[in-house]
Design a protein around this motif. Structure first.
Motif, PDB file in Angstrom:
ATOM      1  N   LYS A   1       0.829  -1.202   0.000  1.00 21.84           N
ATOM      2  CA  LYS A   1       0.000   0.000   0.000  1.00 21.84           C
ATOM      3  C   LYS A   1       0.864   1.252   0.000  1.00 21.84           C
ATOM      4  CE  LYS A   1      -3.970   1.946   2.494  1.00 21.84           C
ATOM      5  NZ  LYS A   1      -3.706   3.296   2.797  1.00 21.84           N
ATOM      6  N   SER A   2       1.851   1.283   0.846  1.00 27.26           N
ATOM      7  CA  SER A   2       2.744   2.437   0.934  1.00 27.26           C
ATOM      8  C   SER A   2       3.497   2.659  -0.375  1.00 27.26           C
ATOM      9  CB  SER A   2       3.727   2.232   2.086  1.00 27.26           C
ATOM     10  OG  SER A   2       4.680   3.256   2.106  1.00 27.26           O
TER      11      SER A   2
ATOM     12  N   GLU B   1       2.503   5.636  -3.315  1.00 21.51           N
ATOM     13  CA  GLU B   1       3.536   6.611  -3.660  1.00 21.51           C
ATOM     14  C   GLU B   1       3.806   6.575  -5.165  1.00 21.51           C
ATOM     15  OE1 GLU B   1       8.250   6.990  -2.849  1.00 21.51           O
ATOM     16  OE2 GLU B   1       7.000   6.699  -1.070  1.00 21.51           O
TER      17      GLU B   1
END
Length: 73
Positions: free
Chosen positions: A14-15, A19
Protein backbone atom coordinates in the motif's frame (compact mmCIF):
# COMPACT_ATOMS: atom_id res chain seq x y z
CA UNK A 1 -0.29 -18.17 10.56
CA UNK A 2 -0.35 -16.23 7.29
CA UNK A 3 -2.49 -13.32 8.52
CA UNK A 4 0.30 -11.29 10.22
CA UNK A 5 2.63 -11.91 7.30
CA UNK A 6 0.04 -10.87 4.71
CA UNK A 7 -1.05 -7.83 6.75
CA UNK A 8 2.51 -6.58 6.93
CA UNK A 9 3.08 -7.25 3.24
CA UNK A 10 -0.12 -5.40 2.34
CA UNK A 11 1.00 -2.38 4.39
CA UNK A 12 4.28 -2.32 2.46
CA UNK A 13 2.50 -2.75 -0.88
CA UNK A 14 0.00 0.00 0.00
CA UNK A 15 2.74 2.44 0.93
CA UNK A 16 4.89 1.71 -2.11
CA UNK A 17 2.09 1.63 -4.71
CA UNK A 18 0.26 4.70 -3.42
CA UNK A 19 3.54 6.61 -3.66
CA UNK A 20 4.07 5.20 -7.15
CA UNK A 21 0.53 6.04 -8.37
CA UNK A 22 0.44 9.30 -6.36
CA UNK A 23 -3.07 8.56 -5.07
CA UNK A 24 -4.91 6.28 -2.66
CA UNK A 25 -5.71 2.88 -4.08
CA UNK A 26 -9.13 1.27 -3.75
CA UNK A 27 -9.63 -2.01 -1.94
CA UNK A 28 -9.88 -3.91 -5.23
CA UNK A 29 -6.70 -2.26 -6.54
CA UNK A 30 -4.83 -3.23 -3.36
CA UNK A 31 -6.11 -6.80 -3.69
CA UNK A 32 -4.90 -6.90 -7.30
CA UNK A 33 -1.46 -5.65 -6.23
CA UNK A 34 -1.34 -8.33 -3.52
CA UNK A 35 -2.35 -11.12 -5.92
CA UNK A 36 0.19 -9.84 -8.43
CA UNK A 37 2.84 -10.71 -5.88
CA UNK A 38 1.85 -14.33 -5.31
CA UNK A 39 3.31 -17.39 -6.93
CA UNK A 40 0.79 -20.17 -7.49
CA UNK A 41 1.17 -23.47 -5.69
CA UNK A 42 0.19 -26.84 -7.12
CA UNK A 43 -2.48 -27.15 -4.43
CA UNK A 44 -6.18 -26.30 -4.55
CA UNK A 45 -6.86 -22.67 -3.54
CA UNK A 46 -9.31 -23.93 -0.94
CA UNK A 47 -6.36 -25.54 0.85
CA UNK A 48 -3.58 -23.00 0.31
CA UNK A 49 -5.13 -19.69 -0.74
CA UNK A 50 -3.73 -17.84 -3.74
CA UNK A 51 -0.18 -19.06 -3.31
CA UNK A 52 3.20 -18.06 -1.97
CA UNK A 53 3.50 -14.34 -1.19
CA UNK A 54 6.62 -13.02 -2.88
CA UNK A 55 6.88 -9.24 -2.64
CA UNK A 56 9.54 -8.75 -5.31
CA UNK A 57 8.01 -11.13 -7.86
CA UNK A 58 6.90 -8.43 -10.37
CA UNK A 59 10.33 -6.79 -10.33
CA UNK A 60 12.20 -10.05 -10.79
CA UNK A 61 9.86 -11.28 -13.53
CA UNK A 62 10.25 -7.99 -15.39
CA UNK A 63 14.04 -8.17 -15.05
CA UNK A 64 14.11 -11.76 -16.35
CA UNK A 65 11.86 -10.80 -19.27
CA UNK A 66 14.20 -7.95 -20.20
CA UNK A 67 17.22 -10.23 -19.96
CA UNK A 68 15.59 -12.75 -22.31
CA UNK A 69 14.37 -9.96 -24.64
CA UNK A 70 10.69 -10.83 -24.14
CA UNK A 71 9.67 -7.18 -23.73
CA UNK A 72 11.54 -5.68 -26.69
CA UNK A 73 9.62 -4.30 -29.61
Amino acid sequence: MAAPHVSGALALIKSFEEESFQRELSESELYAQLIRRTLPLDIAKTLAGNGFLYLTAPDELSEKAEQSHLLTL
